[in-house]
Scaffold this active site. Structure first.
Site, mmCIF file in Angstrom:
data_model
loop_
_atom_site.group_PDB
_atom_site.id
_atom_site.type_symbol
_atom_site.label_atom_id
_atom_site.label_comp_id
_atom_site.label_asym_id
_atom_site.label_seq_id
_atom_site.Cartn_x
_atom_site.Cartn_y
_atom_site.Cartn_z
ATOM 1 N N ASP A 6 -9.657 2.932 1.836
ATOM 2 C CA ASP A 6 -9.668 2.404 3.207
ATOM 3 C C ASP A 6 -10.210 3.441 4.185
ATOM 4 O O ASP A 6 -10.815 3.087 5.199
ATOM 5 C CB ASP A 6 -8.251 1.998 3.644
ATOM 6 C CG ASP A 6 -7.851 0.622 3.145
ATOM 7 O OD1 ASP A 6 -8.744 -0.149 2.739
ATOM 8 O OD2 ASP A 6 -6.649 0.324 3.151
ATOM 9 N N LYS A 45 0.801 -1.218 0.000
ATOM 10 C CA LYS A 45 0.000 0.000 0.000
ATOM 11 C C LYS A 45 0.840 1.277 0.000
ATOM 12 O O LYS A 45 0.375 2.319 -0.481
ATOM 13 C CB LYS A 45 -0.960 0.005 1.188
ATOM 14 C CG LYS A 45 -2.060 -1.040 1.069
ATOM 15 C CD LYS A 45 -3.080 -0.916 2.180
ATOM 16 C CE LYS A 45 -4.174 -1.955 2.032
ATOM 17 N NZ LYS A 45 -5.237 -1.793 3.056
#
Length: 251
Positions: free
Chosen positions: A105, A65
């Protein structure tokens, strides 16, 4: 056929293909598919796109990420603020492929937080130092919660697990596990906390959704804490990813 998918390593635990397949069937979307793309090294991303020209968007999971960012052409404001990307849209700019990084997210965790902990505490502990923990911290701070990060590694303004005394746990009534402990390949493991300090006043959130109840959550439940896994977050961030993939290039 437009292809979407998930890159990371390992990926055996992911529910994303089933989720998107059900979505495509429910909405009558016949020209899309969702696949798993396990990459052992993020350096292979450029070659990956060369081999898969039909890919229109990707989700990104552990451990890439943050390390994926140098391979992208631009970031949304949220992704730049968080410093982590979990969604990539493939655009065409001047006839060339343009990769845009976003972080869904944040939206996913915000939805999870509103259901798991409607009355937010003043402070919280976020376990982990990866991309997921950055999104969690960003969302919490946006909601006015004072956040203390916890990591295995020494860093400024970061606690190590050795610093987590009985008193620290009691003062932080919200604890979020943003580490991979409890999922493949770390099944059966949990962060090293003084779990005896937990009580019914605590809420434990684990971003892991498979297994449904990790050792971290089980330990909290045994001591009367409220617990919640990451399935709601998965669904919310998946929907946010889909909207981002279909949005205009300026999104």
């Amino acid at each position: 056929m437009r292809t979407y998918g998930l890159v990371g390593f390992p990926l055996e635990h992911s529910f994303s293909p089933d989720y998107f397949q059900q979505k495509f069937e429910k909405e009558g979307i016949a020209d899309c598919r969702y696949r798993l793309f396990p990459l052992k090294n993020i350096d292979a991303l450029a070659q990956f796109f060369g081999r898969n020209p039909d890919v229109a968007g990707l989700n990104v999971t552990s451990p890439y990420k943050m390390s994926v960012i140098p391979f992208l052409d631009s970031l949304t404001a949220v992704a730049e603020a968080v410093g982590a990307v979990n969604t990539i849209a493939v655009r065409s700019v001047g006839g060339k492929r343009h990769l845009v990084g976003h972080n869904t997210d944040v939206a996913g965790f915000s939805e999870l937080l509103s259901s798991a902990c409607p009355q937010l505490p003043e402070s919280a502990l976020v376990l982990g130092s990866g991309g997921a923990s950055r999104a969690v911290r960003y969302a919490l701070e946006k909601n006015g919660v004072r956040v203390q990060s916890v990591s295995r590694f020494f860093a400024d303004n970061v606690l190590t697990y050795n610093d987590l005394s009985f008193d620290v746990i009691q003062k932080n009534r919200l604890i979020i596990n943003a580490t991979p402990l409890g999922m493949v390949p770390y099944l059966g493991a949990k962060p090293e906390l003084p779990y005896e300090a937990l009580s019914s006043q605590h809420t434990l959130i684990d971003l892991i959704y498979n297994p449904e109840k990790t050792p971290f959550l089980k330990a909290g439940e045994e001591r009367g804490a409220s617990i919640c896994n990451g399935l709601t977050m998965l669904h919310a961030q998946a929907e946010a990813s889909w909207r981002f993939w279909l949005s205009e290039p300026s999104a």
